[in-house]
Every structure is written in C-alpha cells, then in structure tokens.
Design an enzyme around this catalytic site. Structure first.
Site, PDB file in Angstrom:
ATOM      1  N   SER A 143      -7.909   7.218  10.396  1.00  0.00           N
ATOM      2  CA  SER A 143      -7.857   8.317  11.050  1.00  0.00           C
ATOM      3  C   SER A 143      -9.126   8.490  12.044  1.00  0.00           C
ATOM      4  CB  SER A 143      -7.688   9.479  10.096  1.00  0.00           C
ATOM      5  OG  SER A 143      -7.877  10.745  10.577  1.00  0.00           O
ATOM      6  N   TYR A 157     -11.279  13.698   2.567  1.00  0.00           N
ATOM      7  CA  TYR A 157     -10.430  12.770   3.295  1.00  0.00           C
ATOM      8  C   TYR A 157     -11.032  11.909   4.617  1.00  0.00           C
ATOM      9  CZ  TYR A 157      -6.653  12.002   6.759  1.00  0.00           C
ATOM     10  OH  TYR A 157      -5.811  11.208   7.472  1.00  0.00           O
TER      11      TYR A 157
HETATM   12  P1  NAP Z   1       3.230  12.403   5.580  1.00  0.00           P
HETATM   13  O1  NAP Z   1       4.407  12.900   6.634  1.00  0.00           O
HETATM   14  O2  NAP Z   1       2.811  13.640   4.674  1.00  0.00           O
HETATM   15  O3  NAP Z   1       4.015  11.122   4.797  1.00  0.00           O
HETATM   16  C1  NAP Z   1       3.307  10.657   3.891  1.00  0.00           C
HETATM   17  C2  NAP Z   1       4.063   9.372   3.256  1.00  0.00           C
HETATM   18  O4  NAP Z   1       3.406   8.757   2.186  1.00  0.00           O
HETATM   19  C3  NAP Z   1       5.405   9.926   2.547  1.00  0.00           C
HETATM   20  O5  NAP Z   1       6.297   8.751   2.683  1.00  0.00           O
HETATM   21  C4  NAP Z   1       5.100   9.875   0.883  1.00  0.00           C
HETATM   22  O6  NAP Z   1       6.175   9.791   0.123  1.00  0.00           O
HETATM   23  C5  NAP Z   1       4.083   8.652   0.929  1.00  0.00           C
HETATM   24  N1  NAP Z   1       2.906   8.638  -0.116  1.00  0.00           N
HETATM   25  C6  NAP Z   1       2.024   9.825  -0.561  1.00  0.00           C
HETATM   26  N2  NAP Z   1       1.716   9.336  -1.571  1.00  0.00           N
HETATM   27  C7  NAP Z   1       1.908   8.316  -1.936  1.00  0.00           C
HETATM   28  C8  NAP Z   1       1.361   7.464  -2.699  1.00  0.00           C
HETATM   29  N3  NAP Z   1       0.570   7.482  -3.888  1.00  0.00           N
HETATM   30  N4  NAP Z   1       2.109   6.110  -3.122  1.00  0.00           N
HETATM   31  C9  NAP Z   1       2.835   5.832  -2.037  1.00  0.00           C
HETATM   32  N5  NAP Z   1       3.168   6.471  -1.305  1.00  0.00           N
HETATM   33  C10 NAP Z   1       2.882   7.820  -1.185  1.00  0.00           C
HETATM   34  O7  NAP Z   1       2.061  11.822   6.182  1.00  0.00           O
HETATM   35  P2  NAP Z   1       1.602  11.362   7.576  1.00  0.00           P
HETATM   36  O8  NAP Z   1       0.894  12.317   8.289  1.00  0.00           O
HETATM   37  O9  NAP Z   1       2.694  10.528   8.110  1.00  0.00           O
HETATM   38  O10 NAP Z   1       0.411  10.519   7.238  1.00  0.00           O
HETATM   39  C11 NAP Z   1       0.376   9.002   7.065  1.00  0.00           C
HETATM   40  C12 NAP Z   1      -0.846   8.418   7.185  1.00  0.00           C
HETATM   41  O11 NAP Z   1      -1.252   8.593   8.332  1.00  0.00           O
HETATM   42  C13 NAP Z   1      -1.913   8.819   6.270  1.00  0.00           C
HETATM   43  O12 NAP Z   1      -2.693   7.584   5.632  1.00  0.00           O
HETATM   44  C14 NAP Z   1      -2.902   9.670   7.022  1.00  0.00           C
HETATM   45  O13 NAP Z   1      -3.996   9.945   6.333  1.00  0.00           O
HETATM   46  C15 NAP Z   1      -2.757   9.090   8.359  1.00  0.00           C
HETATM   47  N6  NAP Z   1      -3.013  10.013   9.439  1.00  0.00           N
HETATM   48  C16 NAP Z   1      -1.917  10.893   9.723  1.00  0.00           C
HETATM   49  C17 NAP Z   1      -2.255  11.852  10.695  1.00  0.00           C
HETATM   50  C18 NAP Z   1      -1.313  13.004  11.205  1.00  0.00           C
HETATM   51  O14 NAP Z   1      -1.768  13.624  12.011  1.00  0.00           O
HETATM   52  N7  NAP Z   1      -0.247  13.189  10.489  1.00  0.00           N
HETATM   53  C19 NAP Z   1      -3.613  11.569  11.311  1.00  0.00           C
HETATM   54  C20 NAP Z   1      -4.365  10.662  11.047  1.00  0.00           C
HETATM   55  C21 NAP Z   1      -4.195   9.830  10.167  1.00  0.00           C
HETATM   56  P3  NAP Z   1       6.107  10.190  -1.376  1.00  0.00           P
HETATM   57  O15 NAP Z   1       5.370  11.680  -1.352  1.00  0.00           O
HETATM   58  O16 NAP Z   1       7.421  10.139  -1.823  1.00  0.00           O
HETATM   59  O17 NAP Z   1       4.963   9.345  -2.139  1.00  0.00           O
END
Ligand code: NAP
Length: 263
Positions: A143, A157
């Site tokens: 991130s 985080y």
């Molecule tokens: P999201 O929409 O909340 O999706 C999260 C995904 O991770 C889901 O498939 C969830 O499914 C899975 N997950 C959560 N905990 C887990 C665990 N313990 N084991 C296996 N799977 C797990 O999140 P996102 O926004 O796409 O974020 C994805 C990644 O990008 C993260 O690492 C986040 O830190 C990073 N990120 C996101 C953003 C943003 O703006 N969205 C920005 C910077 C970085 P289940 O709940 O069924 O397990």
C-alpha cells in the site's frame, strides 16, 4: 507485448473480491490457470465460476492466510490441480480503522497476522514449488499507507504494509539464486468493496487528494502485478510499483484544488 503467461499456475490470495479479484481476472484473461483464495468458499467459488464462464481455468479454495496449515493446504491444492506454482500473488489484507487511543492489542495482532504474517506464510508454503518451476514470481500487494504515507486511523495497517516491504527486500536476496523474484505493488485508493465500507465521506476526501481525481480501478493494480509476474520483469526484484494516480506527489492539497479551478 509481454511474453504470454498462458498456462502458468497462479495463486491469488484474497481473490474473491476487490484488488485480488481484479488480479485473478486479468491473469485469467491472459490464459493463466488461477487458484482463487479467500476464507469464504462460496464467494471464492463465485469468482472462480465467473472466470470459468469467460473461458479461463480457475478454481476456488478456502484458506485463511494467517494460518500456516491453511497455506500448506493451499499450496498442495495448486500442485494437485495445476501441477505446480509459477506465480504467487500475496494480496489478502484487511484494514479496520482505529486511532491509537482506541487501537487494541487484538486488532493490532489481527492486522499483523493477516497482512504481514500471512504474506510470510503464503510465501513459505509455496517456496518449494516456486523453486521447482525455475522462474518463480511473487507479487505482494502492499500500500502507499505505511511505506510512503501516514493516514490517521491506520497506524497498525501502515506498520503491516511497511513490514511487507522489509520482508520482500531480504526475500528477494535469498530467493535470487533460485531465480524467484519478489516485488510489490503499492496501491493508492482503489475502488473495492473494502474501500466502499469506509463510507462516502472517506471516498470523497481521497478522490479530492488524487491528481488524477478518480479512485484507481482494480485493473490499474492488476496490470502492474502482471508486469512484475512477466518474463520481462525477471531482472527486477525487491522493488515496488506505486499505483495511485499521483496521490503521494502533491506538496499541498490547496495547490491541487487550484489546479482544478484553473481555466
Ligand atoms: P477487499 O475488497 O476487502 O477484499 C479482501 C479480500 O481478501 C477478500 O477476498 C477476502 O475474502 C480476502 N481475505 C481477507 N482476509 C483474509 C484472510 N485472512 N485469508 C484469506 N483471504 C482473506 O480488499 P481490497 O481493498 O481489495 O484489498 C486487497 C489488498 O489490497 C489488501 O492487502 C489491502 O491492504 C491492499 N490495498 C487496498 C487498497 C484499496 O484502496 N482498496 C489500497 C492499498 C492497498 P474473505 O473475507 O472471504 O477471506
């Protein structure tokens, strides 16, 4: 044009929705065989079914990346289904908000367990297969928060996301003799379910802070991951690609506002 990744065996953790689903979709569209990982099997299966409907080879597998035994089962499933692991995308992550006065030890541990320990455990479980494949690729979703910026409510985080970069830099050195590269994408604010959950006010504030004046798409991140997973990126390791529409660049938000008011 990058060398095709058709037929490569790819594990994407946290792929049932959000950025992980975008990565799974882009890799599957390029012909890779994709194992979709999430804790909720029904949601992972729905994503895999969508990919299969588009003509891809995709399967779902339920695993919690914070648990060593789940990562071991995940790696075994990829071996059984696809005969190996060529690319591991450590993307699963959580970002519950809590400022320092209210942050509990339990929340700190939960975020570290999923985001940081989960990255280590997934890599560790897949290492033998990545080594065997001869040109393994690991792409971590970090991130901008932590490695580059601070953001009130996300000290835990940010620490986990900065920790991932500390991890990949040494992993890159140790895995170089095995021709495995380890890199990270650093998304800014990307339109995902997880971000939606933070509410419209958060999203409006973030959109205003981005020179591109839009949230990123999951594909914006997925194509950076695809490049890092390509043959052509074989000499790049321990590095990062920021995918944020320029969000970390402005020295002042006022100058950004002026920019959009100028004729
Ligand atoms: P999201 O929409 O909340 O999706 C999260 C995904 O991770 C889901 O498939 C969830 O499914 C899975 N997950 C959560 N905990 C887990 C665990 N313990 N084991 C296996 N799977 C797990 O999140 P996102 O926004 O796409 O974020 C994805 C990644 O990008 C993260 O690492 C986040 O830190 C990073 N990120 C996101 C953003 C943003 O703006 N969205 C920005 C910077 C970085 P289940 O709940 O069924 O397990």
């Amino acid at each position: 044009m990058l060398t095709s990744i058709a037929g490569r065996s790819v594990i994407v953790t946290g792929a049932s929705k959000g950025i992980g689903k975008g990565i799974a979709r882009v890799f599957a569209a390029k012909g890779a065989r994709v194992l979709v990982i999430a804790r909720d099997l029904a949601q992972a299966e729905a994503t895999a079914a969508e990919l299969r409907a588009g003509g891809a080879t995709a399967n779902a597998f339920a695993a919690d990346v914070s648990r060593a035994e789940d990562n071991a089962r995940m790696a075994r499933a990829a071996m059984e289904l696809y005969g190996g692991i060529d690319i591991l995308c450590c993307n699963a992550g959580i970002y519950p908000s809590a400022n320092l006065f209210e942050l509990t030890e339990a929340t700190w541990d939960q975020v570290m367990d999923v985001n940081l320990k989960g990255t280590f455990l997934s890599v560790h479980a897949c290492l033998p297969a990545l080594k065997t494949c001869g040109k393994g690729r690991i792409v971590v979703t970090s991130s901008i928060t932590g490695p580059i910026t601070g953001n009130a409510g996300w000290s835990h985080y940010g620490a986990s996301k900065a920790g991932q970069l500390g991890f990949i830099r040494t992993a890159a050195i140790e895995l170089a003799p095995h021709n495995i590269t380890v890199n990270a994408v650093l998304p800014g604010n990307i339109a995902t379910d997880g971000l939606e959950d933070l509410g419209p006010e958060y999203i409006a504030r973030m959109t205003a802070a981005i020179p591109a004046r839009r949230l990123g798409s999951v594909e914006d991140v997925a194509y950076a991951a695809l490049f890092l997973a390509s043959d052509e990126a074989g000499y790049i390791t321990g590095q990062t690609i920021v995918v944020d529409g320029g969000q970390v660049l402005p020295e002042s938000q006022a100058s950004l506002a002026d920019l959009y008011q100028a004729p």
